[in-house]
Design an enzyme around this catalytic site. Structure first.
Site, PDB file in Angstrom:
ATOM      1  CB  SER A   1      -0.828   0.306   0.964  1.00  0.00           C
ATOM      2  OG  SER A   1      -1.546   1.546   1.451  1.00  0.00           O
TER       3      SER A   1
ATOM      4  CE  LYS B   1      -2.067  -4.406   2.801  1.00  0.00           C
ATOM      5  NZ  LYS B   1      -2.301  -5.439   2.422  1.00  0.00           N
TER       6      LYS B   1
ATOM      7  CE1 TYR C   1      -4.162  -2.052   5.636  1.00  0.00           C
ATOM      8  CE2 TYR C   1      -2.845   0.733   4.229  1.00  0.00           C
ATOM      9  CZ  TYR C   1      -3.953  -0.780   3.921  1.00  0.00           C
ATOM     10  OH  TYR C   1      -4.220  -1.333   2.961  1.00  0.00           O
TER      11      TYR C   1
END
Length: 305
Positions: free
Chosen positions: A152, A169, A165
């Site tokens: 991401s 990622k 997150y």
């Protein structure tokens, strides 16, 4: 050239809806037999239902394709092993793995809990590790495999409120970088997708007109390419709204400092040269940095004769 997957078996995690659903359906349209894996939980990972996965299976079967539903939690290795066993018993091989499953627990670092942090890592990073591990020896033995991990821009570049997150990622990129080397001689290629799509995870975060352009279907072609026979290896493909690019980890050429300048003050004084983009490269393995630095030191000390 037409890219197809006839005779190949694909596992797509988190494919009950959104990006994963799009990936799975398009793989099936092009001949792949697909395991539709979805825990069926909420965006935050809570709950669970097999209805979404079964609905995608029904869609694929209506198109004349083959698919089976599986509700494994990718964060639990025993469930992942059972999923891969199900695919092997049904079709006898696993050629393509798309690690797509994910959850969100967005909060600023000061407000977020460590439990949420660990959960996000368990699903995104360890989920990718678990699924890849369960398929790895199968792909090695059949001398063929195509693996996609989902990274991401939050990991590559950062995003407020997504420390957990973003960490997960970026973690899958480290996994990809090494496995691309270990799998090369077995024709196992592993690449990363950095998607920008209008899904449950992004709804409400961007203007409505822009959101309408960010369909999962505009991202999926990148996955189809990474799952093909002629796929690249160790590549980060960014995709969204029909636009595609490649993200690269680069390193400046840098400079060697004399022993008396090997100080924080010396680094500060030479910062422009250290950060100059002239001569920067994209290393293909970690040892290249060691070779470069020792080479510069040998030259600087007059030991290269």
């Amino acid at each position: 050239m037409s890219i197809r997957y006839d005779g190949k078996v694909a596992i797509v995690t988190g494919s009950g809806q959104g990006l994963g659903r799009s990936h799975a359906i398009e793989l099936a349209k092009r001949g792949a037999k697909v395991v539709i894996n979805d825990l069926g939980g909420g965006v935050d990972g809570s709950g669970g239902s097999s209805d979404a996965a079964k609905a995608v299976v029904a869609e694929i079967e209506a198109l004349g394709g083959e698919a089976i539903a599986n509700g494994a939690n990718v964060a639990k290795y025993d469930e992942v092993e059972a999923m891969v066993k199900q695919a092997m018993e049904k079709w006898g091989r696993v050629d393509i793995l798309v690690n797509n499953a994910g959850i969100l627990r967005d909060k600023s670092f000061t407000k977020g809990s460590l439990d949420d942090f660990k959960l996000v890592l368990d699903v995104h990073l360890m989920g990718s590790v678990n699924c890849t591990k369960a398929c790895w020896d199968i792909m090695r033995d059949q001398a063929y495999g195509r693996i996609v991990v989902t990274t991401s821009s939050s990991g590559l570049y950062g995003n407020f409120g997504q420390t957990n997150y973003g960490s997960a990622k970026m973690g899958v990129i480290g996994m990809m970088n090494t496995l691309a080397q270990e799998g090369a001689k077995y024709d196992i290629r592993i690449n990363a997708l950095a998607p920008t799509a209008g899904t449950r995870m992004t709804e409400g975060l961007i203007p409505e007109e822009a959101f309408a352009l960010l369909t999962p279907e505009t991202v999926t072609p990148a996955v189809l390419y990474m799952a093909s026979d002629d796929a690249p290896n160790k590549t980060i493909i960014c995709a969204g709204a029909g636009a595609y690019s490649v993200a690269k980890i680069i390193e400046t050429d840098g400079v060697w400092l004399t022993p008396e300048d090997q100080t924080p003050e010396g680094i500060a004084a030479n910062w422009d040269a250290i950060t100059s983009s002239e001569g920067q490269t994209q290393p293909q393995a970690g040892f290249e940095q060691t070779v470069k630095f020792t080479g510069k030191a040998m030259t600087g000390l007059g030991l290269n004769k």
